[in-house]
Structure formats: C-alpha cells, structure tokens
Design a protein around this motif. Structure first.
Motif, PDB file in Angstrom:
ATOM      1  N   LEU A 168       0.827  -1.211   0.000  1.00 58.18           N
ATOM      2  CA  LEU A 168       0.000   0.000   0.000  1.00 58.18           C
ATOM      3  C   LEU A 168       0.859   1.258   0.000  1.00 58.18           C
ATOM      4  O   LEU A 168       0.653   2.172  -0.807  1.00 58.18           O
ATOM      5  CB  LEU A 168      -0.921  -0.008   1.229  1.00 58.18           C
ATOM      6  N   PHE A 169       1.844   1.292   0.912  1.00 56.51           N
ATOM      7  CA  PHE A 169       2.633   2.511   1.062  1.00 56.51           C
ATOM      8  C   PHE A 169       3.733   2.645   0.014  1.00 56.51           C
ATOM      9  O   PHE A 169       3.987   3.740  -0.490  1.00 56.51           O
ATOM     10  CB  PHE A 169       3.249   2.568   2.466  1.00 56.51           C
ATOM     11  N   MET A 170       4.395   1.525  -0.318  1.00 55.73           N
ATOM     12  CA  MET A 170       5.507   1.591  -1.264  1.00 55.73           C
ATOM     13  C   MET A 170       5.055   1.449  -2.713  1.00 55.73           C
ATOM     14  O   MET A 170       5.864   1.559  -3.628  1.00 55.73           O
ATOM     15  CB  MET A 170       6.536   0.500  -0.932  1.00 55.73           C
ATOM     16  N   GLY A 171       3.798   1.192  -2.912  1.00 53.38           N
ATOM     17  CA  GLY A 171       3.256   1.102  -4.263  1.00 53.38           C
ATOM     18  C   GLY A 171       2.257   2.213  -4.516  1.00 53.38           C
ATOM     19  O   GLY A 171       2.594   3.265  -5.051  1.00 53.38           O
ATOM     20  N   LEU A 172       1.023   1.982  -4.112  1.00 57.59           N
ATOM     21  CA  LEU A 172      -0.077   2.913  -4.378  1.00 57.59           C
ATOM     22  C   LEU A 172       0.210   4.334  -3.906  1.00 57.59           C
ATOM     23  O   LEU A 172       0.153   5.292  -4.679  1.00 57.59           O
ATOM     24  CB  LEU A 172      -1.354   2.390  -3.716  1.00 57.59           C
ATOM     25  N   ILE A 173       0.537   4.497  -2.629  1.00 56.73           N
ATOM     26  CA  ILE A 173       0.626   5.843  -2.063  1.00 56.73           C
ATOM     27  C   ILE A 173       1.786   6.636  -2.655  1.00 56.73           C
ATOM     28  O   ILE A 173       1.633   7.819  -3.004  1.00 56.73           O
ATOM     29  CB  ILE A 173       0.736   5.771  -0.522  1.00 56.73           C
ATOM     30  N   ILE A 174       2.955   6.017  -2.807  1.00 53.50           N
ATOM     31  CA  ILE A 174       4.091   6.770  -3.348  1.00 53.50           C
ATOM     32  C   ILE A 174       3.853   7.145  -4.813  1.00 53.50           C
ATOM     33  O   ILE A 174       4.193   8.254  -5.248  1.00 53.50           O
ATOM     34  CB  ILE A 174       5.404   5.978  -3.192  1.00 53.50           C
ATOM     35  N   ILE A 175       3.273   6.247  -5.584  1.00 51.57           N
ATOM     36  CA  ILE A 175       2.958   6.577  -6.978  1.00 51.57           C
ATOM     37  C   ILE A 175       1.981   7.742  -7.049  1.00 51.57           C
ATOM     38  O   ILE A 175       2.180   8.699  -7.811  1.00 51.57           O
ATOM     39  CB  ILE A 175       2.389   5.356  -7.718  1.00 51.57           C
ATOM     40  N   PRO A 204      -0.076  -3.380  -9.923  1.00 53.32           N
ATOM     41  CA  PRO A 204       0.963  -4.403 -10.026  1.00 53.32           C
ATOM     42  C   PRO A 204       2.214  -4.073  -9.224  1.00 53.32           C
ATOM     43  O   PRO A 204       2.866  -4.981  -8.689  1.00 53.32           O
ATOM     44  CB  PRO A 204       1.265  -4.457 -11.529  1.00 53.32           C
ATOM     45  N   ILE A 205       2.549  -2.791  -9.108  1.00 58.14           N
ATOM     46  CA  ILE A 205       3.709  -2.404  -8.306  1.00 58.14           C
ATOM     47  C   ILE A 205       3.450  -2.710  -6.835  1.00 58.14           C
ATOM     48  O   ILE A 205       4.324  -3.236  -6.124  1.00 58.14           O
ATOM     49  CB  ILE A 205       4.035  -0.910  -8.495  1.00 58.14           C
ATOM     50  N   SER A 206       2.252  -2.403  -6.365  1.00 50.63           N
ATOM     51  CA  SER A 206       1.889  -2.715  -4.977  1.00 50.63           C
ATOM     52  C   SER A 206       1.986  -4.212  -4.721  1.00 50.63           C
ATOM     53  O   SER A 206       2.489  -4.653  -3.672  1.00 50.63           O
ATOM     54  CB  SER A 206       0.469  -2.225  -4.682  1.00 50.63           C
ATOM     55  N   ILE A 207       1.517  -5.001  -5.669  1.00 49.80           N
ATOM     56  CA  ILE A 207       1.563  -6.454  -5.526  1.00 49.80           C
ATOM     57  C   ILE A 207       2.997  -6.948  -5.461  1.00 49.80           C
ATOM     58  O   ILE A 207       3.348  -7.801  -4.621  1.00 49.80           O
ATOM     59  CB  ILE A 207       0.816  -7.134  -6.685  1.00 49.80           C
ATOM     60  N   LEU A 208       3.864  -6.409  -6.309  1.00 47.29           N
ATOM     61  CA  LEU A 208       5.246  -6.874  -6.363  1.00 47.29           C
ATOM     62  C   LEU A 208       6.051  -6.426  -5.148  1.00 47.29           C
ATOM     63  O   LEU A 208       6.967  -7.136  -4.711  1.00 47.29           O
ATOM     64  CB  LEU A 208       5.912  -6.401  -7.654  1.00 47.29           C
ATOM     65  N   VAL A 209       5.729  -5.257  -4.601  1.00 43.47           N
ATOM     66  CA  VAL A 209       6.369  -4.847  -3.349  1.00 43.47           C
ATOM     67  C   VAL A 209       5.959  -5.807  -2.235  1.00 43.47           C
ATOM     68  O   VAL A 209       6.784  -6.247  -1.434  1.00 43.47           O
ATOM     69  CB  VAL A 209       5.986  -3.400  -2.978  1.00 43.47           C
TER      70      VAL A 209
END
Length: 316
Positions: free
Chosen positions: A169-176, A197-202
């Motif tokens: 959540l934080f390193m994918g969705l929120i930062i993007i 997909p970035i959130s999932i991979l993090v």
C-alpha cells in the motif's frame, strides 16, 4: 588499507560497542541498498505519468525521490535495531545489514541515524508541500509512522499477516499517487490502476522474505502470512502474485488505458520464474536467498520497464 575497520581489542558485548572506525561498506550494508529500488520505482512511475500529462518539475522529482529513499533506508534501520533488541538477529542471520550484530555498531547509533533520515525527509517534505499541497504533510507523516511501526512499537506490523499489504500500500499505491499528485495537482484513474501491479510486487518482496525466514519467525512468535499458509502454499501465493501483476498489465492495455509499450514489462518474467522455482523444495534460509534476490529484482526490473514503457509511449 584506507577505510579498513579498526578492530576493538576487547570482545564486543552488549556494553562494548567501541569500534572507532567503520568502513563505508558497513554503513552501506546497513541501508540494505537492494531494497532502495522499491522506493525509486514508484516515484519514477508517478513522475513519468505526470510527464505524459505535460507536467514535470525536476526539483520536486528529486525531492520526492530523495525523501522516499531516506524513509525506506530509515525503515530498514528500525528493522535492524528492533530485531536486535528483540533477540531475533545474530551474526549468522541471513538477509540483514548486520551493522549491530556483526560489526559492533552501537544500537543507539543505528536508531539515531534512522531518526535523522526521517528528519531530512521531513525537511524535503516541507519543500514539497510549499510547492504542492500541505495535505502531503499528513500523508507523509502517516508513511513515516508506518515505516517505524513496521518493526517498532509494541505490536510490530511485521509480526502480523498484514506486512505484505501495508508494504504494498505505502511503497506502491501511495508513493505513486504522491509522486503524480505533487506534479499535477490531481489524481486520475490511470495513476491508481497502474499502481496495482507495483503494490503487488512490493508485497511479494515481503512475502519472499517471510518465506525465507518462516521457521525462525515461527519460533519467535510471529504470525506472518507465510507462517499461516505454510511454505508450499506461501510459494504458490507468491507465484500467483507474479501472475496477477502481468495479467493486470495485459488488461490495462486491452482496455486501452495504456499503449502496448507497457507490455515491455514482460521482459522481467524470467526473474519471476526464477524466484518461484527457487523457493520450491528449499527450507534452509541460505538456500532460498537466490529466490529472495530474484523476487526483489522482479519488482525492480518490472518497475523500470513499466516507467520506460510509459516514457516511450509519450515520446513515440
């Protein structure tokens, strides 16, 4: 040799952390540099999305990127500190920076350095807010609190089944979304869906870490999703997370939300396959390290390729 560690004549104990000189490599390993791309990738993606809209402020990009990396590095240091204080780490532990248990760095030094990084990130946040919105201050503060509470506090997030969800959540969705918003002043459907997909991979990086540490974490009372599922089912979940990330990109292109250039992310599939296969039949942490590394590399390569694909669709 210049930069060589000067060893203390007395044995290192809980009361003796007096090594006077440290090689730069000790501090570099403390940052856990292989994890820092997880901070760079979402900033790059959010910023390239803004560029597609014809907006890109270099100084805001640099400030956001630096702040994100500092928060990630500080989170790693909190991890190092609190795992040591709880007796989880020793000199033979796999996948840690090892500054405290191997190099004799004072635990308080590591903790103070982490808070210093938070302080610098806060100053950068003030600059970002002055040039965008002061709502960013609230969200940035929440991000730092989450970074601290991941391993700090009385009920660390890392000890629960929600570590992967929080990290994603934080390193994918929120930062993007933050990276996109500070450039454009808005949030779009595209900026939200591309973060999935970035959130999932993090989250996959954390899952891979927890699969590797499953037995040790279980002994220390953790309740990670890997422990709850067991090794084999956790590996299956990891493989499913990879598959969903690639299928998600296909669906976005099929719906016309992004150009076919976005499918360049499929060049990262070999790393995902290596990660999935690398965990199968392995139970010893050191044997699973190559799979753990491949998982982190999947996120990095996927993210860079996605940013590149978005950039190419804008240029071409």
């Amino acid at each position: 040799m210049q930069g060589q560690i000067e060893k203390n004549k007395q044995p290192i104990t809980s009361h003796s952390y007096h090594i006077q000189k440290k090689s730069w490599k000790v501090w570099w390993h403390l940052l856990r540099p292989h994890t820092l791309t997880a901070a760079f990738v979402p900033v790059a993606i959010g910023s390239v999305l803004a560029l597609q809209d014809g907006v890109f402020n270099v100084l805001l990009f640099v400030a956001m990127l630096t702040a994100s990396i500092l928060i990630q590095a500080a989170t790693n240091m909190f991890n190092e500190y609190y795992d040591f204080k709880r007796g989880l780490d020793n000199e033979n532990s796999v996948g840690i920076g090892g500054a405290i248990v191997r190099e004799g760095v004072a635990p308080k030094t590591v903790l103070n350095l982490a808070f210093s990084f938070f302080g610098i990130a806060t100053l950068l946040g003030v600059y970002i807010c002055m040039n965008s919105s002061w709502w960013i201050a609230l969200i940035g503060t929440i991000c730092m609190i989450a970074g601290y509470l991941y391993t700090g506090g009385p009920y660390p997030i890392a000890y629960t089944p929600f570590g992967e969800l929080v990290a994603g959540l934080f390193m994918g969705l929120i930062i993007i979304l933050l990276s996109y918003y500070i450039q454009t002043g808005t949030i779009t459907t595209e900026s939200i869906v591309v973060s999935v997909p970035i959130s999932i991979l993090v989250g996959a990086i954390l899952l891979a870490n927890n699969i590797r540490d499953l037995d040790g974490d279980k002994e220390n009372g953790r309740k990670t999703i890997a422990i709850l599922l067991g090794h084999d089912k956790a590996v299956l979940l990891l493989s499913s997370m990879f598959a969903i990330s690639y299928l998600w990109m296909i669906s976005l292109v099929f719906m016309g939300m992004f150009s076919a250039w976005a499918l360049i992310v499929f060049l990262s599939i070999p790393k995902a396959v290596k990660a999935s296969k690398g965990f199968k039949g392995k139970k010893i942490p050191i044997q699973m390290m190559p799979a753990m590394v491949a998982t982190a590399q999947t996120n990095t390569i996927f993210g860079f390729l996605l940013a590149l694909g978005l950039l190419l669709s804008y240029i071409l």
